[in-house]
Every structure is written in structure tokens, then in C-alpha cells.
Design an enzyme around this catalytic site. Structure first.
Site, PDB file in Angstrom:
ATOM      1  N   ARG A   1     -58.561   3.062  68.869  1.00 22.97           N
ATOM      2  CA  ARG A   1     -59.014   3.793  67.687  1.00 22.97           C
ATOM      3  C   ARG A   1     -59.182   2.871  66.483  1.00 22.97           C
ATOM      4  O   ARG A   1     -59.539   3.351  65.399  1.00 22.97           O
ATOM      5  CB  ARG A   1     -57.994   4.872  67.338  1.00 22.97           C
ATOM      6  CG  ARG A   1     -58.355   6.259  67.877  1.00 22.97           C
ATOM      7  CD  ARG A   1     -57.176   7.157  67.601  1.00 22.97           C
ATOM      8  NE  ARG A   1     -57.503   8.524  67.371  1.00 22.97           N
ATOM      9  CZ  ARG A   1     -57.331   9.499  68.272  1.00 22.97           C
ATOM     10  NH1 ARG A   1     -56.923   9.228  69.482  1.00 22.97           N
ATOM     11  NH2 ARG A   1     -57.590  10.742  67.956  1.00 22.97           N
TER      12      ARG A   1
ATOM     13  N   ARG B   1     -51.585  23.102  68.792  1.00 28.30           N
ATOM     14  CA  ARG B   1     -50.965  21.861  68.324  1.00 28.30           C
ATOM     15  C   ARG B   1     -50.666  21.949  66.834  1.00 28.30           C
ATOM     16  O   ARG B   1     -51.452  22.486  66.069  1.00 28.30           O
ATOM     17  CB  ARG B   1     -51.919  20.682  68.602  1.00 28.30           C
ATOM     18  CG  ARG B   1     -51.679  20.030  69.933  1.00 28.30           C
ATOM     19  CD  ARG B   1     -52.771  19.070  70.316  1.00 28.30           C
ATOM     20  NE  ARG B   1     -53.098  18.096  69.285  1.00 28.30           N
ATOM     21  CZ  ARG B   1     -54.014  17.148  69.454  1.00 28.30           C
ATOM     22  NH1 ARG B   1     -54.676  17.047  70.597  1.00 28.30           N
ATOM     23  NH2 ARG B   1     -54.269  16.295  68.491  1.00 28.30           N
TER      24      ARG B   1
ATOM     25  N   ARG C   1     -58.617  25.267  69.036  1.00 27.79           N
ATOM     26  CA  ARG C   1     -58.105  24.671  70.277  1.00 27.79           C
ATOM     27  C   ARG C   1     -56.736  25.252  70.654  1.00 27.79           C
ATOM     28  O   ARG C   1     -55.870  25.416  69.807  1.00 27.79           O
ATOM     29  CB  ARG C   1     -57.978  23.147  70.110  1.00 27.79           C
ATOM     30  CG  ARG C   1     -57.237  22.491  71.277  1.00 27.79           C
ATOM     31  CD  ARG C   1     -57.474  21.004  71.374  1.00 27.79           C
ATOM     32  NE  ARG C   1     -57.160  20.279  70.159  1.00 27.79           N
ATOM     33  CZ  ARG C   1     -57.493  18.999  69.967  1.00 27.79           C
ATOM     34  NH1 ARG C   1     -58.168  18.338  70.891  1.00 27.79           N
ATOM     35  NH2 ARG C   1     -57.180  18.405  68.841  1.00 27.79           N
TER      36      ARG C   1
ATOM     37  N   ARG D   1     -57.675  13.731  59.611  1.00 32.86           N
ATOM     38  CA  ARG D   1     -58.019  13.040  60.865  1.00 32.86           C
ATOM     39  C   ARG D   1     -59.468  12.589  60.858  1.00 32.86           C
ATOM     40  O   ARG D   1     -59.805  11.523  61.379  1.00 32.86           O
ATOM     41  CB  ARG D   1     -57.722  13.965  62.053  1.00 32.86           C
ATOM     42  CG  ARG D   1     -56.222  14.043  62.313  1.00 32.86           C
ATOM     43  CD  ARG D   1     -55.827  15.295  63.030  1.00 32.86           C
ATOM     44  NE  ARG D   1     -56.287  15.337  64.397  1.00 32.86           N
ATOM     45  CZ  ARG D   1     -56.287  16.437  65.146  1.00 32.86           C
ATOM     46  NH1 ARG D   1     -55.855  17.570  64.642  1.00 32.86           N
ATOM     47  NH2 ARG D   1     -56.701  16.393  66.380  1.00 32.86           N
TER      48      ARG D   1
ATOM     49  N   LYS E   1     -63.228  14.914  74.273  1.00 28.86           N
ATOM     50  CA  LYS E   1     -62.799  13.804  75.149  1.00 28.86           C
ATOM     51  C   LYS E   1     -61.854  14.308  76.241  1.00 28.86           C
ATOM     52  O   LYS E   1     -62.065  14.055  77.420  1.00 28.86           O
ATOM     53  CB  LYS E   1     -62.111  12.697  74.325  1.00 28.86           C
ATOM     54  CG  LYS E   1     -62.999  12.110  73.227  1.00 28.86           C
ATOM     55  CD  LYS E   1     -62.304  10.996  72.469  1.00 28.86           C
ATOM     56  CE  LYS E   1     -61.090  11.425  71.673  1.00 28.86           C
ATOM     57  NZ  LYS E   1     -61.362  12.378  70.566  1.00 28.86           N
TER      58      LYS E   1
HETATM   59  P1  ADP Z   1     -60.666  15.760  71.950  1.00 29.63           P
HETATM   60  O1  ADP Z   1     -59.859  15.364  73.164  1.00 29.63           O
HETATM   61  O2  ADP Z   1     -61.860  14.885  71.754  1.00 29.63           O
HETATM   62  O3  ADP Z   1     -59.819  15.877  70.732  1.00 29.63           O
HETATM   63  P2  ADP Z   1     -60.861  18.390  73.228  1.00 29.63           P
HETATM   64  O4  ADP Z   1     -61.396  18.085  74.587  1.00 29.63           O
HETATM   65  O5  ADP Z   1     -59.427  18.726  73.113  1.00 29.63           O
HETATM   66  O6  ADP Z   1     -61.257  17.213  72.213  1.00 29.63           O
HETATM   67  O7  ADP Z   1     -61.746  19.587  72.628  1.00 29.63           O
HETATM   68  C1  ADP Z   1     -61.479  20.131  71.347  1.00 29.63           C
HETATM   69  C2  ADP Z   1     -61.683  21.643  71.383  1.00 29.63           C
HETATM   70  O8  ADP Z   1     -63.081  21.926  71.523  1.00 29.63           O
HETATM   71  C3  ADP Z   1     -61.008  22.341  72.561  1.00 29.63           C
HETATM   72  O9  ADP Z   1     -60.559  23.610  72.126  1.00 29.63           O
HETATM   73  C4  ADP Z   1     -62.112  22.483  73.612  1.00 29.63           C
HETATM   74  O10 ADP Z   1     -61.933  23.646  74.430  1.00 29.63           O
HETATM   75  C5  ADP Z   1     -63.351  22.641  72.742  1.00 29.63           C
HETATM   76  N1  ADP Z   1     -64.549  21.997  73.326  1.00 29.63           N
HETATM   77  C6  ADP Z   1     -64.619  20.855  74.061  1.00 29.63           C
HETATM   78  N2  ADP Z   1     -65.894  20.577  74.389  1.00 29.63           N
HETATM   79  C7  ADP Z   1     -66.658  21.566  73.825  1.00 29.63           C
HETATM   80  C8  ADP Z   1     -68.059  21.858  73.812  1.00 29.63           C
HETATM   81  N3  ADP Z   1     -68.938  21.054  74.415  1.00 29.63           N
HETATM   82  N4  ADP Z   1     -68.470  22.950  73.143  1.00 29.63           N
HETATM   83  C9  ADP Z   1     -67.576  23.767  72.501  1.00 29.63           C
HETATM   84  N5  ADP Z   1     -66.248  23.539  72.480  1.00 29.63           N
HETATM   85  C10 ADP Z   1     -65.786  22.462  73.139  1.00 29.63           C
HETATM   86  P1  ADP Z   2     -57.585  14.148  68.870  1.00 28.71           P
HETATM   87  O1  ADP Z   2     -58.463  13.433  69.814  1.00 28.71           O
HETATM   88  O2  ADP Z   2     -57.754  15.611  68.892  1.00 28.71           O
HETATM   89  O3  ADP Z   2     -57.608  13.571  67.493  1.00 28.71           O
HETATM   90  P2  ADP Z   2     -55.216  12.913  70.063  1.00 28.71           P
HETATM   91  O4  ADP Z   2     -54.389  13.748  70.932  1.00 28.71           O
HETATM   92  O5  ADP Z   2     -56.037  11.840  70.661  1.00 28.71           O
HETATM   93  O6  ADP Z   2     -56.062  13.959  69.241  1.00 28.71           O
HETATM   94  O7  ADP Z   2     -54.324  12.236  68.939  1.00 28.71           O
HETATM   95  C1  ADP Z   2     -53.389  12.968  68.168  1.00 28.71           C
HETATM   96  C2  ADP Z   2     -52.780  12.054  67.124  1.00 28.71           C
HETATM   97  O8  ADP Z   2     -52.056  10.997  67.773  1.00 28.71           O
HETATM   98  C3  ADP Z   2     -53.775  11.335  66.215  1.00 28.71           C
HETATM   99  O9  ADP Z   2     -54.154  12.113  65.101  1.00 28.71           O
HETATM  100  C4  ADP Z   2     -52.975  10.089  65.817  1.00 28.71           C
HETATM  101  O10 ADP Z   2     -52.001  10.407  64.829  1.00 28.71           O
HETATM  102  C5  ADP Z   2     -52.228   9.761  67.097  1.00 28.71           C
HETATM  103  N1  ADP Z   2     -52.970   8.837  67.973  1.00 28.71           N
HETATM  104  C6  ADP Z   2     -53.451   9.090  69.229  1.00 28.71           C
HETATM  105  N2  ADP Z   2     -54.054   8.010  69.747  1.00 28.71           N
HETATM  106  C7  ADP Z   2     -53.952   7.032  68.799  1.00 28.71           C
HETATM  107  C8  ADP Z   2     -54.390   5.686  68.721  1.00 28.71           C
HETATM  108  N3  ADP Z   2     -55.066   5.093  69.747  1.00 28.71           N
HETATM  109  N4  ADP Z   2     -54.119   4.990  67.592  1.00 28.71           N
HETATM  110  C9  ADP Z   2     -53.446   5.544  66.571  1.00 28.71           C
HETATM  111  N5  ADP Z   2     -53.005   6.804  66.568  1.00 28.71           N
HETATM  112  C10 ADP Z   2     -53.244   7.557  67.674  1.00 28.71           C
END
Ligand code: ADP
Ligand code: ADP
Length: 217
Positions: A95, A157, A129, A168, A20
Site C-alpha cells: 500500500r 467492521r 459491507r 481511508r 479486492k
Molecule cells: P476491498 O477488499 O477492496 O476493500 P470488498 O471486496 O470487501 O472490497 O468489497 C467492498 C464491498 O463492496 C462489499 O460489501 C462487497 O460485497 C461490495 N462489492 C464488491 N464488489 C462489488 C461490485 N462489483 N459491485 C457492487 N458491490 C461490490
Molecule cells: P480495505 O481494503 O477495505 O481498506 P483492509 O482490510 O485491506 O481494508 O485494511 C483495513 C485496514 O488495515 C486499513 O485501513 C489499514 O489501517 C490496515 N492495513 C491493511 N493492509 C495494510 C497495508 N498493506 N499497509 C498499511 N496498513 C494496512
């Protein structure tokens, strides 16, 4: 070209690590809607050491969702800012169904972009990541390595460990995934809403191309 000049917002939906944040910059550029990431906002609050940050940190470190009330408070404040007046791109929000219901009172949603990636691939993506603390840019040790000159300043992170990913993913399946059907049901009664499913398993470039194609159609 994306033609929606309305004030409605877009939701970027998917499991943790689906990509995302990686895709948000491009979608934001194409649609002109600023990215609003609840994860980034919460991490900023934790860093600041505010009361909200102290409370949220326990949930985040345990891989649990932060309570809806805290999240809705953050979003209400954010949506009152000037740059949100033409709608925003929500990343990682809503979420839960309760968050989506509250959101429908705050702004209209014209599109939900779901990036779908199976659990087996999520773990590798999350554990590898890395983030550039100076620019917020997201990298991956294998799938998207950072340039050598900045590699030494990258951070991981605290919640990106294999154990926390499992929690998660549990939270995603039990509390967040039901939202996808909620939005699909909404789409059948709301002609202004479009719900798009994107196969997130390809490369970053392939996923970007799939999303752009949908935005243009
Ligand atoms: P989210 O915001 O949904 O948690 P991220 O954009 O942070 O996900 O991506 C999670 C990890 O996967 C990052 O290290 C990113 O570089 C990697 N990543 C994102 N998209 C892809 C993809 N299409 N293929 C492989 N790795 C990806
Ligand atoms: P990712 O997409 O990789 O799970 P985020 O950066 O979106 O990571 O979220 C990190 C953490 O922040 C989540 O695991 C949760 O604890 C909290 N969080 C983020 N967005 C929300 C939401 N909309 N509702 C509840 N918790 C959230």
C-alpha cells in the site's frame, strides 16, 4: 487457462472497498496462489490481542495506514510458510512505495491487477459491507445480500463508517495511489511484469469476468 506455473506472486491493487476481497477467492482458485490479505492478518492480530494487534488497532480505527515496518514483519513471516513457496495473491498489500520496494526483495511479482472504482461509489460499498464471522465471506446489504438464514450473525467492521472511509480514501490517494504509476513504470523495464487495469464499476459477476479474461490472455 492461466498458465503461469512460476513461483512469482500477484498483487491485487485498488482503493478500499473496490472489491479486492470479493474477487480474491476466484483469482486464487484460477491461479492456484493462496490469498494473503494484510487486512485479515491485522484483524486476526487485533482479535488475539497480541502486542502487534494492540499497536495496529489505533491506526486501523482511525483509517490510517499501519506503519510499513509492522506490515513488512507480517509479510516476511507469512512468506516463510510452506504454502507461499509457489507465490501468493497479495490482497491490500503493498500500500506504499516503501512496502513495494521491500516486497521486491522477498518475491517476484508477475502481475498487478488494479481494480478501479471512483470515490463516490466507494463510500456506499464500504458503509453497506457486512462480513460473516464464521466463514469470512463478504456481503453487501444492497449489492450482495447474504442468505436469510445467516443474516443475523453478520457483522460490520468497526472501520466501515462514513467518517473513517474518508480518512481511508485520503490515505489511498496520498500514499497508495502513487504505487500504480510506480508499477506501470516498472512494467516498462521489467518484461516479466504485467500491469492490468480493471474497471471495477460493474456488478461483481461483470468484474470477475473481466479479470478472468485477462488471466486467460
Ligand atoms: P476491498 O477488499 O477492496 O476493500 P470488498 O471486496 O470487501 O472490497 O468489497 C467492498 C464491498 O463492496 C462489499 O460489501 C462487497 O460485497 C461490495 N462489492 C464488491 N464488489 C462489488 C461490485 N462489483 N459491485 C457492487 N458491490 C461490490
Ligand atoms: P480495505 O481494503 O477495505 O481498506 P483492509 O482490510 O485491506 O481494508 O485494511 C483495513 C485496514 O488495515 C486499513 O485501513 C489499514 O489501517 C490496515 N492495513 C491493511 N493492509 C495494510 C497495508 N498493506 N499497509 C498499511 N496498513 C494496512
Amino acid at each position: 487457462m492461466y498458465r503461469d506455473s512460476s513461483t512469482s506472486s500477484i498483487v491485487l491493487f485498488g482503493p478500499p472497498g473496490a472489491g479486492k476481497g470479493t474477487q480474491a477467492g476466484n483469482i486464487s482458485r484460477v491461479t492456484g496462489k493462496p490469498q494473503v490479505s494484510t487486512g485479515d492478518m491485522l484483524r486476526a492480530a487485533v482479535k488475539e490481542g497480541s502486542q502487534l494487534g494492540i499497536e495496529a488497532k489505533e491506526y486501523m480505527d482511525a483509517g490510517l495506514l499501519v506503519p510499513d515496518k509492522i506490515i513488512i514483519g507480517l509479510i516476511s513471516e507469512r512468506m516463510a510458510q510452506d504454502d507461499a513457496s509457489q507465490g501468493v495473491l497479495f490482497d491490500g498489500f503493498p500500500r506504499t512505495i516503501a512496502q513495494a520496494e521491500e516486497l521486491s526483495e522477498i518475491t517476484e511479482i508477475s502481475m498487478v491487477i488494479m481494480i478501479l472504482v471512483p470515490d463516490e461509489e466507494i463510500v456506499e460499498r464500504i458503509v453497506g459491507r457486512r462480513m460473516d464471522p464464521e466463514t469470512g465471506q463478504i456481503y453487501h446489504v444492497k449489492f450482495n445480500p447474504a442468505p436469510l438464514d445467516i443474516a443475523s450473525r453478520l457483522v460490520q467492521r468497526k472501520d466501515d463508517t462514513e467518517d473513517t472511509v474518508r480518512s481511508r480514501l485520503n490515505a489511498y490517494h496520498s500514499q497508495t495511489k502513487p504505487l500504480s504509476n510506480w508499477y506501470k513504470e516498472n512494467e516498462t523495464v521489467n518484461s516479466a511484469l504485467r500491469v492490468i487495469s480493471i474497471d471495477g464499476r460493474g456488478s461483481i459477476e461483470q468484474v470477475s469476468a473481466l479479470i478472468e479474461k485477462e488471466l486467460e490472455s
